[in-house]
Design a protein around this motif. Sequence first.
Motif, PDB file in Angstrom:
ATOM      1  N   ASN A  56       0.812  -1.221   0.000  1.00 54.30           N
ATOM      2  CA  ASN A  56       0.000   0.000   0.000  1.00 54.30           C
ATOM      3  C   ASN A  56       0.844   1.269   0.000  1.00 54.30           C
ATOM      4  O   ASN A  56       0.329   2.357   0.232  1.00 54.30           O
ATOM      5  CB  ASN A  56      -0.957   0.001   1.196  1.00 54.30           C
ATOM      6  CG  ASN A  56      -0.233  -0.201   2.518  1.00 54.30           C
ATOM      7  OD1 ASN A  56       0.931   0.174   2.667  1.00 54.30           O
ATOM      8  ND2 ASN A  56      -0.915  -0.814   3.488  1.00 54.30           N
ATOM      9  N   HIS A  78       1.609   3.608   7.329  1.00 55.16           N
ATOM     10  CA  HIS A  78       0.751   3.725   6.152  1.00 55.16           C
ATOM     11  C   HIS A  78       0.763   5.187   5.725  1.00 55.16           C
ATOM     12  O   HIS A  78       0.597   6.084   6.567  1.00 55.16           O
ATOM     13  CB  HIS A  78      -0.672   3.274   6.475  1.00 55.16           C
ATOM     14  CG  HIS A  78      -1.556   3.174   5.279  1.00 55.16           C
ATOM     15  ND1 HIS A  78      -2.127   4.280   4.679  1.00 55.16           N
ATOM     16  CD2 HIS A  78      -1.956   2.100   4.553  1.00 55.16           C
ATOM     17  CE1 HIS A  78      -2.849   3.892   3.647  1.00 55.16           C
ATOM     18  NE2 HIS A  78      -2.769   2.575   3.544  1.00 55.16           N
ATOM     19  N   PRO A 104      -4.037 -10.858   4.928  1.00 56.65           N
ATOM     20  CA  PRO A 104      -4.854  -9.818   4.273  1.00 56.65           C
ATOM     21  C   PRO A 104      -4.323  -8.419   4.561  1.00 56.65           C
ATOM     22  O   PRO A 104      -3.814  -8.141   5.641  1.00 56.65           O
ATOM     23  CB  PRO A 104      -6.242 -10.032   4.891  1.00 56.65           C
ATOM     24  CG  PRO A 104      -6.280 -11.483   5.192  1.00 56.65           C
ATOM     25  CD  PRO A 104      -4.884 -11.828   5.642  1.00 56.65           C
ATOM     26  N   THR A 105      -4.429  -7.552   3.570  1.00 54.73           N
ATOM     27  CA  THR A 105      -3.752  -6.267   3.610  1.00 54.73           C
ATOM     28  C   THR A 105      -4.416  -5.296   4.580  1.00 54.73           C
ATOM     29  O   THR A 105      -4.846  -4.196   4.214  1.00 54.73           O
ATOM     30  CB  THR A 105      -3.705  -5.643   2.206  1.00 54.73           C
ATOM     31  OG1 THR A 105      -5.044  -5.588   1.686  1.00 54.73           O
ATOM     32  CG2 THR A 105      -2.847  -6.471   1.293  1.00 54.73           C
ATOM     33  N   GLY A 106      -4.508  -5.693   5.824  1.00 49.50           N
ATOM     34  CA  GLY A 106      -5.055  -4.823   6.846  1.00 49.50           C
ATOM     35  C   GLY A 106      -4.000  -3.886   7.395  1.00 49.50           C
ATOM     36  O   GLY A 106      -2.807  -4.152   7.334  1.00 49.50           O
ATOM     37  N   TYR A 109      -5.116  -4.849  13.215  1.00 50.11           N
ATOM     38  CA  TYR A 109      -5.743  -6.129  13.505  1.00 50.11           C
ATOM     39  C   TYR A 109      -6.181  -6.130  14.963  1.00 50.11           C
ATOM     40  O   TYR A 109      -5.544  -5.506  15.808  1.00 50.11           O
ATOM     41  CB  TYR A 109      -4.759  -7.285  13.287  1.00 50.11           C
ATOM     42  CG  TYR A 109      -4.289  -7.432  11.864  1.00 50.11           C
ATOM     43  CD1 TYR A 109      -4.873  -8.352  11.008  1.00 50.11           C
ATOM     44  CD2 TYR A 109      -3.258  -6.636  11.369  1.00 50.11           C
ATOM     45  CE1 TYR A 109      -4.442  -8.492   9.695  1.00 50.11           C
ATOM     46  CE2 TYR A 109      -2.828  -6.759  10.061  1.00 50.11           C
ATOM     47  CZ  TYR A 109      -3.419  -7.700   9.230  1.00 50.11           C
ATOM     48  OH  TYR A 109      -2.993  -7.818   7.926  1.00 50.11           O
ATOM     49  N   TRP A 115      -9.763  -7.303  10.866  1.00 52.38           N
ATOM     50  CA  TRP A 115      -8.753  -6.363  10.379  1.00 52.38           C
ATOM     51  C   TRP A 115      -9.399  -5.156   9.706  1.00 52.38           C
ATOM     52  O   TRP A 115     -10.487  -5.225   9.163  1.00 52.38           O
ATOM     53  CB  TRP A 115      -7.776  -7.057   9.430  1.00 52.38           C
ATOM     54  CG  TRP A 115      -8.393  -7.817   8.282  1.00 52.38           C
ATOM     55  CD1 TRP A 115      -8.983  -9.051   8.335  1.00 52.38           C
ATOM     56  CD2 TRP A 115      -8.471  -7.393   6.916  1.00 52.38           C
ATOM     57  NE1 TRP A 115      -9.423  -9.418   7.076  1.00 52.38           N
ATOM     58  CE2 TRP A 115      -9.123  -8.440   6.186  1.00 52.38           C
ATOM     59  CE3 TRP A 115      -8.052  -6.254   6.236  1.00 52.38           C
ATOM     60  CZ2 TRP A 115      -9.357  -8.362   4.825  1.00 52.38           C
ATOM     61  CZ3 TRP A 115      -8.287  -6.174   4.866  1.00 52.38           C
ATOM     62  CH2 TRP A 115      -8.934  -7.220   4.182  1.00 52.38           C
ATOM     63  N   TRP A 116      -8.687  -4.048   9.806  1.00 55.23           N
ATOM     64  CA  TRP A 116      -9.165  -2.745   9.335  1.00 55.23           C
ATOM     65  C   TRP A 116      -8.320  -2.325   8.141  1.00 55.23           C
ATOM     66  O   TRP A 116      -7.082  -2.349   8.199  1.00 55.23           O
ATOM     67  CB  TRP A 116      -9.045  -1.730  10.462  1.00 55.23           C
ATOM     68  CG  TRP A 116      -9.596  -0.368  10.194  1.00 55.23           C
ATOM     69  CD1 TRP A 116     -10.901  -0.006  10.030  1.00 55.23           C
ATOM     70  CD2 TRP A 116      -8.850   0.856  10.086  1.00 55.23           C
ATOM     71  NE1 TRP A 116     -11.011   1.353   9.838  1.00 55.23           N
ATOM     72  CE2 TRP A 116      -9.775   1.898   9.864  1.00 55.23           C
ATOM     73  CE3 TRP A 116      -7.490   1.158  10.166  1.00 55.23           C
ATOM     74  CZ2 TRP A 116      -9.377   3.229   9.712  1.00 55.23           C
ATOM     75  CZ3 TRP A 116      -7.083   2.479  10.025  1.00 55.23           C
ATOM     76  CH2 TRP A 116      -8.028   3.501   9.795  1.00 55.23           C
ATOM     77  N   ASP A 117      -8.961  -1.948   7.043  1.00 56.08           N
ATOM     78  CA  ASP A 117      -8.239  -1.633   5.814  1.00 56.08           C
ATOM     79  C   ASP A 117      -8.079  -0.130   5.578  1.00 56.08           C
ATOM     80  O   ASP A 117      -7.645   0.287   4.496  1.00 56.08           O
ATOM     81  CB  ASP A 117      -8.929  -2.280   4.611  1.00 56.08           C
ATOM     82  CG  ASP A 117     -10.369  -1.787   4.418  1.00 56.08           C
ATOM     83  OD1 ASP A 117     -10.758  -0.788   5.060  1.00 56.08           O
ATOM     84  OD2 ASP A 117     -11.102  -2.408   3.628  1.00 56.08           O
ATOM     85  N   TRP A 121     -13.878  -2.357   8.894  1.00 56.91           N
ATOM     86  CA  TRP A 121     -13.412  -3.605   9.479  1.00 56.91           C
ATOM     87  C   TRP A 121     -13.889  -4.784   8.635  1.00 56.91           C
ATOM     88  O   TRP A 121     -14.969  -4.753   8.049  1.00 56.91           O
ATOM     89  CB  TRP A 121     -13.939  -3.754  10.907  1.00 56.91           C
ATOM     90  CG  TRP A 121     -13.262  -2.828  11.868  1.00 56.91           C
ATOM     91  CD1 TRP A 121     -13.698  -1.600  12.265  1.00 56.91           C
ATOM     92  CD2 TRP A 121     -12.018  -3.063  12.540  1.00 56.91           C
ATOM     93  NE1 TRP A 121     -12.800  -1.046  13.157  1.00 56.91           N
ATOM     94  CE2 TRP A 121     -11.768  -1.926  13.334  1.00 56.91           C
ATOM     95  CE3 TRP A 121     -11.111  -4.117  12.549  1.00 56.91           C
ATOM     96  CZ2 TRP A 121     -10.629  -1.811  14.131  1.00 56.91           C
ATOM     97  CZ3 TRP A 121      -9.972  -4.012  13.340  1.00 56.91           C
ATOM     98  CH2 TRP A 121      -9.736  -2.869  14.120  1.00 56.91           C
ATOM     99  N   ASN A 122     -13.040  -5.807   8.587  1.00 59.51           N
ATOM    100  CA  ASN A 122     -13.353  -7.015   7.835  1.00 59.51           C
ATOM    101  C   ASN A 122     -13.234  -8.244   8.735  1.00 59.51           C
ATOM    102  O   ASN A 122     -12.493  -8.236   9.722  1.00 59.51           O
ATOM    103  CB  ASN A 122     -12.390  -7.159   6.651  1.00 59.51           C
ATOM    104  CG  ASN A 122     -12.514  -5.994   5.681  1.00 59.51           C
ATOM    105  OD1 ASN A 122     -13.378  -5.963   4.829  1.00 59.51           O
ATOM    106  ND2 ASN A 122     -11.635  -5.001   5.843  1.00 59.51           N
ATOM    107  N   VAL A 137     -12.408 -11.368   1.010  1.00 58.09           N
ATOM    108  CA  VAL A 137     -12.587 -10.244   1.925  1.00 58.09           C
ATOM    109  C   VAL A 137     -14.059 -10.168   2.300  1.00 58.09           C
ATOM    110  O   VAL A 137     -14.926 -10.071   1.422  1.00 58.09           O
ATOM    111  CB  VAL A 137     -12.124  -8.926   1.278  1.00 58.09           C
ATOM    112  CG1 VAL A 137     -12.433  -7.750   2.185  1.00 58.09           C
ATOM    113  CG2 VAL A 137     -10.637  -8.984   0.958  1.00 58.09           C
TER     114      VAL A 137
END
Length: 212
Positions: A56, A78, A104-106, A109, A115-117, A121-122, A137
């Motif tokens: 990212n 980030h 996963p590209t979080g 966590y 996890w949060w992107d 949240w996912n 996802v």
Amino acid sequence: MSRIRPVANGTRTDHPTPGLPFVNDGRLPLDNPDAIERTGRNQGEGLWGRTDETRNGGWVAFTTEPKNRAFAWAVYYHPVHGRTVLLIHDRDLGSLHHAWMHEPTGILYRHGGYWWDGERWNRPAQVWDAAYEHYDVRPVARQVTITAADLLRAPCSARRASVAKIASFTVPDGPVDNWQDHLALWAELRSSQEAVRSLDACVTLLPIRVVG
């Protein structure tokens, strides 16, 4: 990531984990991932460091803490959402590196694998797509993200809190009881720093609150 248990927040993190104490990270060169790596890498037996770029546009950096070798610093930067600074057990350093780079590209966590992107949240990576060889996802429906600004609206006092020193740090037996006081002290310390994120952009790792 859900198997790794951070033991403390760095004082310059943008995304504090509730219940964990704050440890002074002032010695860490947080704007220079290569320098973070060099803090531990090739500096002596049992010391290690590493840095890598993320997909990212950010980076991760790790180092064993030379003044307390049972622990290591882990930094995730980030370019839009700021940085997470965690103190972890040194034995977890390689596992967290793998999680941040390959799971996963979080950006953040929390316990349970959520996890949060950067926007939402996912759910944990559990549904495998064999055709594309990755986990699906699965966003959390009707979730509300909790920020430091939200938590600091409750009564709290920085005078009842303190910052730990890394050289003498030991892991507490349980969550910090008056953690919101410690969060207030963290916010107070941030006020003297330049170009920090606003408190309403500092996401905390509280359990996800689902509406409805």
